[in-house]
Motif scaffolding. Structure first.
Motif, short mmCIF file in Angstrom:
data_model
loop_
_atom_site.label_atom_id
_atom_site.label_comp_id
_atom_site.label_asym_id
_atom_site.label_seq_id
_atom_site.Cartn_x
_atom_site.Cartn_y
_atom_site.Cartn_z
N ALA A 1 1.90 38.59 -18.62
CA ALA A 1 2.34 39.95 -18.28
C ALA A 1 1.14 40.84 -17.94
N LEU A 2 0.06 40.69 -18.68
CA LEU A 2 -1.14 41.51 -18.44
C LEU A 2 -1.70 41.25 -17.04
N GLU A 3 -1.81 39.98 -16.67
CA GLU A 3 -2.40 39.68 -15.36
C GLU A 3 -1.43 39.97 -14.22
N ARG A 4 -0.14 39.78 -14.43
CA ARG A 4 0.82 40.20 -13.40
C ARG A 4 0.72 41.72 -13.19
N GLY A 5 0.55 42.45 -14.29
CA GLY A 5 0.40 43.89 -14.17
C GLY A 5 -0.85 44.26 -13.39
N ARG A 6 -1.95 43.57 -13.66
CA ARG A 6 -3.18 43.87 -12.92
C ARG A 6 -3.01 43.57 -11.43
N ILE A 7 -2.32 42.49 -11.12
CA ILE A 7 -2.10 42.15 -9.71
C ILE A 7 -1.30 43.27 -9.03
N ARG A 8 -0.24 43.73 -9.69
CA ARG A 8 0.58 44.79 -9.11
C ARG A 8 -0.24 46.07 -8.95
N ARG A 9 -1.02 46.43 -9.96
CA ARG A 9 -1.83 47.65 -9.87
C ARG A 9 -2.86 47.54 -8.74
N SER A 10 -3.54 46.41 -8.68
CA SER A 10 -4.57 46.24 -7.65
C SER A 10 -3.99 46.25 -6.25
N ALA B 1 -5.59 33.58 -11.84
CA ALA B 1 -4.84 34.57 -11.06
C ALA B 1 -5.60 35.90 -11.03
N ARG B 2 -6.22 36.25 -12.13
CA ARG B 2 -6.99 37.50 -12.15
C ARG B 2 -8.17 37.42 -11.19
N VAL B 3 -8.83 36.27 -11.14
CA VAL B 3 -9.93 36.10 -10.18
C VAL B 3 -9.45 36.38 -8.76
N GLU B 4 -8.31 35.79 -8.41
CA GLU B 4 -7.79 35.99 -7.05
C GLU B 4 -7.37 37.44 -6.82
N GLY B 5 -6.84 38.08 -7.85
CA GLY B 5 -6.49 39.50 -7.71
C GLY B 5 -7.72 40.36 -7.45
N LEU B 6 -8.82 40.05 -8.14
CA LEU B 6 -10.05 40.80 -7.93
C LEU B 6 -10.61 40.57 -6.53
N ARG B 7 -10.30 39.44 -5.96
CA ARG B 7 -10.73 39.15 -4.58
C ARG B 7 -9.80 39.80 -3.55
N GLY B 8 -8.68 40.35 -4.03
CA GLY B 8 -7.70 40.91 -3.10
C GLY B 8 -6.78 39.87 -2.51
N GLU B 9 -6.79 38.66 -3.07
CA GLU B 9 -5.92 37.58 -2.59
C GLU B 9 -4.64 37.57 -3.43
N PHE B 10 -3.77 38.52 -3.14
CA PHE B 10 -2.64 38.75 -4.02
C PHE B 10 -1.57 37.65 -3.95
N GLU B 11 -1.38 37.05 -2.80
CA GLU B 11 -0.41 35.95 -2.71
C GLU B 11 -0.87 34.76 -3.53
N ARG B 12 -2.15 34.45 -3.45
CA ARG B 12 -2.68 33.35 -4.25
C ARG B 12 -2.62 33.69 -5.73
N ARG C 1 1.58 50.81 -8.84
CA ARG C 1 1.37 51.22 -10.22
C ARG C 1 2.66 51.24 -11.03
N GLU C 2 3.74 51.65 -10.38
CA GLU C 2 5.02 51.75 -11.09
C GLU C 2 5.50 50.39 -11.56
N ALA C 3 5.32 49.37 -10.73
CA ALA C 3 5.72 48.02 -11.13
C ALA C 3 4.79 47.46 -12.20
N ALA C 4 3.55 47.92 -12.21
CA ALA C 4 2.58 47.41 -13.18
C ALA C 4 2.87 47.89 -14.60
N ARG C 5 3.39 49.11 -14.74
CA ARG C 5 3.49 49.72 -16.06
C ARG C 5 4.36 48.91 -17.04
N PRO C 6 5.59 48.52 -16.69
CA PRO C 6 6.36 47.75 -17.67
C PRO C 6 5.75 46.39 -18.01
N LEU C 7 5.01 45.83 -17.07
CA LEU C 7 4.31 44.57 -17.35
C LEU C 7 3.23 44.77 -18.40
#
Length: 277
Positions: free
Chosen positions: A74-83, A41-52, A87-93
């Motif tokens: 939780a860490l990777e869901r947070g990164r997806i939200r931040r990317s 999931a982090r790989v896809e987030g770095l690619r900007g493929e947030f749905e994937r 940012r607000e949704a990322a913080r509690p994650l």
């Protein structure tokens, strides 16, 4: 250290994905598969493929039961939200990831989570608090020690931008000392030298800064990737001590590189152009 960290090459996401897919096939437990899915999931987030990325995180969510897997999720869901800009949704994650990682005694991951909470903190006080929390882990647990460099770098720039130059210099010098314990990673070492040099110049100590930037410029040239920021800073340092010929040479080298690489360069172009003329 994080057991999956060695599978990562942030400069080659294709190869990283291949290794992670192979690891996924080798995992024998549901939680192990969940952990690897979070990394995909982090790989896809770095690619900007947030749905994937979200789909892979959802798949991991169906399997994750232990604190380790939950912390990763939780860490990777947070990164997806931040990317993706939330940012607000990322913080509690990130905060949840930190708590779960501490519970599992996964100190590398806990320091990573603290560093991410700091990056999305809504104010300076919480940025500083979470950065120092991460540093405490990095300085207390060998498994988290690699986070000391990035956290000190972040702290140094926060203090620099606030005009707290003595504190910034202390943070940057500590970051450089940490980076120098990892000689197989020369890029971060030279970036740390740049930060120390820039702060020394701001403290009217440009003569001390020059050898640091000369070394950084030489490394970048030898590596085949000249760095406009290094050349720019060295030009400013030479100018500060009256060495206008070398300042001009460095400014001329910096200008085309920064025009290409730095979207915010327009604000500094006039100053550097004067040094080049």
């Amino acid at each position: 250290m994080d057991r999956l960290r060695a599978l990562w090459d942030f400069g080659d996401l294709e190869a990283t994905e291949e290794r992670l897919r192979a690891q996924l096939a080798a995992e024998v437990s549901a939680d192990g598969r969940a952990e690897v899915l979070t990394q995909l999931a982090r790989v896809e987030g770095l690619r900007g493929e947030f749905e994937r990325a979200d789909a892979l995180a959802d798949e991991a969510d169906q399997l994750a039961e232990t604190d380790v897997a939950r912390a990763r999720l939780a860490l990777e869901r947070g990164r997806i939200r931040r990317s993706s800009g939330d940012r607000e949704a990322a913080r509690p994650l990130f905060e949840a990831a930190y708590a779960a990682a501490l519970s599992a005694e996964q100190y590398f991951m806990a320091a990573d989570a603290a560093h991410m909470v700091a990056l999305v903190a809504p104010d300076r006080e919480r940025f500083l608090g979470w950065t120092r929390r991460g540093l405490e882990l990095a300085e207390t647990h060998d498994a988290a020690s690699t986070w000391a460099g990035p956290l000190l770098n972040n702290l140094g720039w926060e203090l620099y931008e606030a005009g707290e130059l003595a504190g910034a210099l202390d943070a940057f010098e500590r970051a450089l000392a940490v980076r120098e314990t990892e000689p197989d990673e020369p890029g971060p070492i030279e970036i740390a030298r740049y930060a120390v040099g820039k702060t020394l110049r701001a403290l009217d100590r440009a003569e001390e800064a020059i050898p640091l930037l000369e070394r950084a410029v030489a490394w970048a040239a030898e590596s085949g990737a000249p760095d406009g920021w290094f050349h720019e800073e060295l030009a400013e340092e030479y100018a500060a001590v009256g060495r206008l010929g070398p300042a001009r040479e460095q400014a001329l080298l910096a200008l085309p590189l920064l025009e290409r690489d730095d979207p915010g360069f327009a604000d500094r172009r006039e100053r550097l152009q004067r040094l080049a003329d």
